[in-house]
Design a protein around this motif. Sequence first.
Motif: not given
Length: 80
Positions: A28-30, A38-40, A75-80
């Motif tokens: 999925p796109p998400q 994560r790679e960035a 951003a990572w934490t808020s979108n998990r």
Amino acid sequence: MLTTNQVVLARLLAANAISKASRTPVEPPQRQVMEALREAIAGKQRELEALVLAGQLDSEAYRETKRQVERWNQAWTSNR
């Protein structure tokens, strides 16, 4: 000009290709975005470590890289 048999064969081949493509698993796109993020983050953390090892803790590059890592981690934490 194509014969009737060639047209039928082309349609069968196209239908077969479409069928194979639709069975291919696609993330999925998400999930794709989160993997790219994560790679960035990992890349920026390596940059941050390199600046620390170079003794550039007081540099603007270090501060900007640290801010970027923090923003991306948020951003990572808020979108998990």
